[in-house]
Design a protein around this motif. Structure first.
Motif, PDB file in Angstrom:
ATOM      1  N   SER A 149       1.820  14.707 -13.188  1.00 20.54           N
ATOM      2  CA  SER A 149       0.514  14.980 -14.312  1.00 20.54           C
ATOM      3  C   SER A 149      -0.100  16.277 -14.204  1.00 20.54           C
ATOM      4  O   SER A 149      -0.426  17.138 -15.292  1.00 20.54           O
ATOM      5  N   TRP A 150      -0.171  16.894 -13.024  1.00 14.40           N
ATOM      6  CA  TRP A 150      -0.834  18.122 -12.917  1.00 14.40           C
ATOM      7  C   TRP A 150       0.242  19.169 -13.319  1.00 14.40           C
ATOM      8  O   TRP A 150      -0.179  20.156 -13.933  1.00 14.40           O
ATOM      9  N   LEU A 151       1.557  18.681 -13.326  1.00 14.48           N
ATOM     10  CA  LEU A 151       2.422  19.784 -13.905  1.00 14.48           C
ATOM     11  C   LEU A 151       2.759  19.902 -15.236  1.00 14.48           C
ATOM     12  O   LEU A 151       2.808  20.539 -16.083  1.00 14.48           O
ATOM     13  N   GLU A 152       2.933  18.311 -15.804  1.00 13.33           N
ATOM     14  CA  GLU A 152       3.553  18.190 -17.185  1.00 13.33           C
ATOM     15  C   GLU A 152       2.452  17.374 -17.920  1.00 13.33           C
ATOM     16  O   GLU A 152       2.965  17.023 -19.216  1.00 13.33           O
ATOM     17  N   GLY A 153       1.262  16.735 -17.466  1.00 15.52           N
ATOM     18  CA  GLY A 153       0.471  15.973 -18.273  1.00 15.52           C
ATOM     19  C   GLY A 153      -0.205  16.608 -19.478  1.00 15.52           C
ATOM     20  O   GLY A 153      -0.176  17.699 -19.760  1.00 15.52           O
ATOM     21  N   PRO A 154      -0.778  15.915 -20.217  1.00 16.68           N
ATOM     22  CA  PRO A 154      -1.242  15.980 -21.374  1.00 16.68           C
ATOM     23  C   PRO A 154      -2.544  17.179 -21.303  1.00 16.68           C
ATOM     24  O   PRO A 154      -3.376  16.859 -20.409  1.00 16.68           O
ATOM     25  N   VAL A 155      -2.680  18.167 -21.929  1.00 13.49           N
ATOM     26  CA  VAL A 155      -3.651  19.220 -21.646  1.00 13.49           C
ATOM     27  C   VAL A 155      -4.982  18.633 -22.302  1.00 13.49           C
ATOM     28  O   VAL A 155      -5.086  18.170 -23.368  1.00 13.49           O
ATOM     29  N   ILE A 156      -6.114  18.920 -21.372  1.00 12.56           N
ATOM     30  CA  ILE A 156      -7.496  18.371 -22.111  1.00 12.56           C
ATOM     31  C   ILE A 156      -7.861  19.667 -22.883  1.00 12.56           C
ATOM     32  O   ILE A 156      -8.192  20.723 -22.272  1.00 12.56           O
ATOM     33  N   LYS A 157      -8.206  19.209 -24.331  1.00 11.93           N
ATOM     34  CA  LYS A 157      -8.865  20.207 -24.996  1.00 11.93           C
ATOM     35  C   LYS A 157     -10.316  19.929 -25.336  1.00 11.93           C
ATOM     36  O   LYS A 157     -10.939  20.651 -26.327  1.00 11.93           O
ATOM     37  N   ASP A 158     -10.864  18.754 -24.941  1.00 15.40           N
ATOM     38  CA  ASP A 158     -12.505  18.203 -25.118  1.00 15.40           C
ATOM     39  C   ASP A 158     -12.895  18.363 -24.034  1.00 15.40           C
ATOM     40  O   ASP A 158     -12.228  17.757 -23.031  1.00 15.40           O
ATOM     41  N   GLY A 159     -14.312  18.745 -23.787  1.00 21.22           N
ATOM     42  CA  GLY A 159     -15.001  18.800 -22.623  1.00 21.22           C
ATOM     43  C   GLY A 159     -15.551  17.412 -22.386  1.00 21.22           C
ATOM     44  O   GLY A 159     -16.287  17.257 -21.575  1.00 21.22           O
ATOM     45  N   ASP A 160     -15.112  16.515 -23.316  1.00 19.76           N
ATOM     46  CA  ASP A 160     -15.865  14.836 -22.915  1.00 19.76           C
ATOM     47  C   ASP A 160     -14.418  14.254 -23.110  1.00 19.76           C
ATOM     48  O   ASP A 160     -14.387  13.107 -24.055  1.00 19.76           O
ATOM     49  N   LEU A 198       0.878  -1.158   0.007  1.00 19.72           N
ATOM     50  CA  LEU A 198      -0.047  -0.010  -0.226  1.00 19.72           C
ATOM     51  C   LEU A 198       0.734   1.196   0.120  1.00 19.72           C
ATOM     52  O   LEU A 198       0.275   2.187  -0.600  1.00 19.72           O
ATOM     53  N   LEU A 199       1.938   1.083   0.729  1.00 22.39           N
ATOM     54  CA  LEU A 199       2.939   2.465   0.846  1.00 22.39           C
ATOM     55  C   LEU A 199       3.520   2.700  -0.428  1.00 22.39           C
ATOM     56  O   LEU A 199       3.511   3.607  -0.995  1.00 22.39           O
ATOM     57  N   VAL A 200       4.082   1.600  -1.316  1.00 25.17           N
ATOM     58  CA  VAL A 200       4.411   1.888  -2.531  1.00 25.17           C
ATOM     59  C   VAL A 200       3.515   2.227  -3.709  1.00 25.17           C
ATOM     60  O   VAL A 200       3.956   3.283  -4.465  1.00 25.17           O
ATOM     61  N   GLY A 201       2.215   1.748  -3.746  1.00 29.01           N
ATOM     62  CA  GLY A 201       1.145   2.238  -4.287  1.00 29.01           C
ATOM     63  C   GLY A 201       0.758   3.703  -4.103  1.00 29.01           C
ATOM     64  O   GLY A 201       0.522   4.372  -5.045  1.00 29.01           O
ATOM     65  N   GLY A 202       0.943   4.136  -2.823  1.00 29.75           N
ATOM     66  CA  GLY A 202       0.677   5.546  -2.462  1.00 29.75           C
ATOM     67  C   GLY A 202       1.821   6.518  -2.879  1.00 29.75           C
ATOM     68  O   GLY A 202       1.305   7.507  -3.618  1.00 29.75           O
ATOM     69  N   PHE A 203       2.876   5.990  -3.081  1.00 29.35           N
ATOM     70  CA  PHE A 203       4.102   6.745  -3.704  1.00 29.35           C
ATOM     71  C   PHE A 203       3.799   7.090  -5.233  1.00 29.35           C
ATOM     72  O   PHE A 203       4.018   7.979  -5.809  1.00 29.35           O
ATOM     73  N   ILE A 204       3.424   5.835  -6.012  1.00 28.51           N
ATOM     74  CA  ILE A 204       2.974   5.907  -7.421  1.00 28.51           C
ATOM     75  C   ILE A 204       1.922   6.966  -7.665  1.00 28.51           C
ATOM     76  O   ILE A 204       1.836   7.793  -8.564  1.00 28.51           O
ATOM     77  N   TRP A 205       0.750   6.810  -6.679  1.00 32.12           N
ATOM     78  CA  TRP A 205      -0.274   7.908  -6.856  1.00 32.12           C
ATOM     79  C   TRP A 205       0.208   9.213  -6.755  1.00 32.12           C
ATOM     80  O   TRP A 205      -0.254  10.005  -7.372  1.00 32.12           O
ATOM     81  N   THR A 206       0.980   9.490  -5.852  1.00 29.07           N
ATOM     82  CA  THR A 206       1.446  10.633  -5.279  1.00 29.07           C
ATOM     83  C   THR A 206       2.391  11.377  -6.609  1.00 29.07           C
ATOM     84  O   THR A 206       2.267  12.345  -7.118  1.00 29.07           O
ATOM     85  N   TYR A 207       3.277  10.387  -7.055  1.00 23.53           N
ATOM     86  CA  TYR A 207       3.851  11.075  -8.205  1.00 23.53           C
ATOM     87  C   TYR A 207       3.138  11.097  -9.287  1.00 23.53           C
ATOM     88  O   TYR A 207       3.290  12.120 -10.163  1.00 23.53           O
ATOM     89  N   ASN A 208       2.421  10.361  -9.684  1.00 22.99           N
ATOM     90  CA  ASN A 208       1.592  10.613 -10.932  1.00 22.99           C
ATOM     91  C   ASN A 208       0.671  11.576 -10.868  1.00 22.99           C
ATOM     92  O   ASN A 208       0.512  12.459 -11.914  1.00 22.99           O
ATOM     93  N   PHE A 209       0.040  11.989  -9.722  1.00 20.94           N
ATOM     94  CA  PHE A 209      -0.907  13.207  -9.582  1.00 20.94           C
ATOM     95  C   PHE A 209      -0.121  14.439  -9.648  1.00 20.94           C
ATOM     96  O   PHE A 209      -0.578  15.600 -10.587  1.00 20.94           O
ATOM     97  N   VAL A 210       1.115  14.403  -9.111  1.00 23.93           N
ATOM     98  CA  VAL A 210       1.858  15.725  -9.097  1.00 23.93           C
ATOM     99  C   VAL A 210       2.559  16.038 -10.390  1.00 23.93           C
ATOM    100  O   VAL A 210       2.373  17.102 -11.015  1.00 23.93           O
TER     101      VAL A 210
END
Length: 590
Positions: free
Chosen positions: A532-543, A518-530
């Motif tokens: 992606s928030w900074l560098e993830g693909p920009v959403i251009k479609d409202g759907d 669970l701890l390792v999964g939590g690290f992956i989730w934190t890394y993914n969200f942070v």
């Protein structure tokens, strides 16, 4: 001297609360704030003025916009989740060995107490308020919450609540040590009676922090009820109100009846500790506390589980390609759970020697409350049956929720039976059952919502592969950890013990391995969200989830699409609504 110090601290906190209440009574026109760019109305239709939020930290300190407050609740809940999770990782590492290896008995008890209170009061309720604040106005077509400033006040009561609850860890003095009462705070231990160390001010601070969190939850519940009743758009009726709003409405009703009782019980406990009153120290006081606490405590379980059920009922059909099966029965079962939840509290007290006739009646209601939960489970499964299932990360977490909830629910039905409960009471079986519901179900539903709405509140898409890694690590880790606890309970391992007999070492080590997953999964989730928030693909479609293909497009995504179109039209960011401290600029000056 110690008693005088505690009394002075209690009086000081009382004066502070009275001062806050006095200030609030001077605030006029609670509903004067009218946002323009929220869920219901089109942007700018109510005024000839454009409003801008202040920048930087001032924006977040002064905002009364429901979306901003939802983000603040979310950040607060995530921080509390990380703190509570790290506490339990230390506990599980200690339990990998039968003796005391890493920490002392007293520090283990402190972590045990703070872990439970943090996860239930500082993570569970606030993270659900994050979803509710952000999305309820959007899905019902409201401009904002009914009382925006009360909404902000309800949130800002929570940071001092956390500091008070964790004060024993944060203030390194001999007079204030972390509470070691467990999250149930049973008397006479929590009343400071006897030769233990629970007469210290750390317990008083924890009780005051819990009181603040209860006031916050109660204010929020009043706001949600008023919003859903009075702020719906004309086209949103009781007949077509979404399932998430139904669950939040029911949850808010439970909070209104449950949290004030807990607050009253804690006030009496503070009086016992500081003024020598005999509420819980006199004859029958121990049973009185259990009745008062569990009259709050069991509805609290449904306060925590109903909105996650609403999230799953909302998200799961989107990736099944069909509408929720038996929508009305899901609503009726939600209301039934709300009513029945106040009639089952004494099943926590079967081993206390209460009247057998009372025990039998509570056993009957405890078995009956499983029926509406089963109705929901069959509806979720039937919704997926023959559907066009897409195994996205939100859908995987929804399926994980259903799977874990079945295990948590079935193990709970066994505990509702008096003879079985007398054997398994206060063993690790209860811990495994409870965590299958709280971690395996509630947290999974929360992550389903976080992943599903991630494009909406960030404008970007997360890394899908990392999201699925997160799910599988948590699905495996949850079942390894908590099924091992159920087996420990069958073996007779008592809960809350820092040491244990050598024959339990294998299952404890298995549970520790699961906790590390669970701890390792939590690290992956934190890394993914942070990241992606900074560098993830920009959403251009409202759907972004292609919901229109199945006719499952909903109001919050329509709002998001309008927001994107506004960005394109303006050539930049959508203008944000004003908050307290913002400056108003006339359109002609732009």
């Amino acid at each position: 001297m110690e008693i005088n110090g505690q009394l002075a601290l209690t009086v000081l906190m009382g004066v502070f609360l009275v001062a806050v209440a006095a200030w609030l009574t001077r605030v006029e026109n609670w509903r004067s704030y009218t946002p323009l760019a929220s869920g219901g109305g089109a942007y700018g239709q109510e005024s000839g003025h454009a409003h801008e939020k202040p920048g930087g930290l001032i924006r977040w300190l002064t905002t009364v916009d429901h979306k901003d407050i939802g983000m603040l609740y979310g950040l607060y809940g995530v921080i509390a989740f990380v703190v509570g999770g790290l506490m339990v990782v230390v506990m599980r590492l200690e339990l990998a060995d039968p003796g005391m290896t890493l920490i002392s008995n007293s520090f283990y008890n402190s972590l045990l107490t703070s872990h439970g209170i943090t996860m239930l009061f500082l993570f569970g309720t606030p993270i659900l308020a994050a979803f509710s604040n952000y999305f309820i106005p959007l899905v019902i077509g409201a401009d904002d919450m009914a009382f925006p400033r009360i909404n902000a006040i309800a949130f800002w009561l929570l940071p001092p609540a956390a500091l008070l609850i964790w004060a024993g860890f944060l203030i390194p003095t001999s007079d204030i040590i972390p509470a070691q009462t467990a999250w149930t705070m049973y008397t006479p231990l929590s009343a400071g009676v006897g030769q233990g160390n629970q007469a210290n001010a750390g317990v008083d601070l924890m009780l005051l922090g819990l009181h603040l969190s209860g006031v916050s939850a109660t204010m929020g519940s009043i706001n949600f009820i008023a919003t859903i009743f009075t702020e719906r758009a004309e086209e949103v009726t009781w007949a077509n109100l979404d399932i998430f709003s139904w669950t939040v409405l029911t949850q808010s009703g439970l909070i209104l009846f449950a949290f004030p009782l807990l607050g009253s019980a804690m006030v009496m406990l503070l009086l016992d500790r500081n003024l020598g009153t005999p509420f819980y120290t006199g004859e029958g006081g121990n049973i009185l506390w259990q009745h008062l606490f569990w009259f709050f405590g069991h509805p609290e379980v449904y306060i925590l589980v109903l909105p996650p059920m609403g999230i799953v009922s909302y998200v799961l059909p989107r990736f099944s390609g069909r509408r929720l099966f038996g929508f009305k029965f899901v609503v009726y079962s939600t209301l039934a759970i709300g009513v029945l939840s106040f009639g089952v509290w004494a099943h926590h007290m079967f081993a206390t020697g209460i009247d057998p006739r009372l025990r039998a009646s509570f056993m009957a209601v405890s078995l009956a409350i499983a029926i509406p939960s089963a109705v929901k489970t069959f509806n979720w499964i039937t919704t997926m049956w023959n559907g066009r299932i897409r195994l996205t990360t939100p859908m995987l977490f929804c399926i994980g929720f259903v799977s874990n909830f079945i295990i948590g629910g079935v193990t709970g039905v066994f505990l509702a039976s008096i003879p079985i409960d007398l054997i398994l009471h206060d063993t690790y079986y209860v811990v495994g059952h409870f965590h299958y519901v709280v971690m395996g179900a509630i947290a999974f539903a929360g992550f389903a919502g976080l992943y599903y709405w991630y494009p909406l509140y960030t404008g970007r898409m997360y890394q899908r592969k990392l999201g699925k890694w997160h799910f599988w690590l948590w699905m495996i880790g949850t079942n390894v950890t908590f099924f091992a606890m159920i087996l420990l309970g069958y073996g007779g391992m008592p809960r809350r013990y820092a040491t244990y007999l050598p024959e339990f070492i294998t299952l404890h080590q298995v549970a520790t391995v699961g906790a590390l997953l669970l701890l390792v999964g939590g690290f992956i989730w934190t890394y993914n969200f942070v990241i992606s928030w900074l560098e993830g693909p920009v959403i251009k479609d409202g759907d972004p989830w292609n919901l229109k293909e199945d006719g499952l497009y909903t109001a919050e995504w329509d709002w998001f699409d309008r927001k994107l179109q506004t960005k394109i039209t303006d050539g930049g960011e959508e203008q944000e609504v004003a908050t307290d401290g913002g400056q108003e600029t006339d359109d002609t000056d732009a």
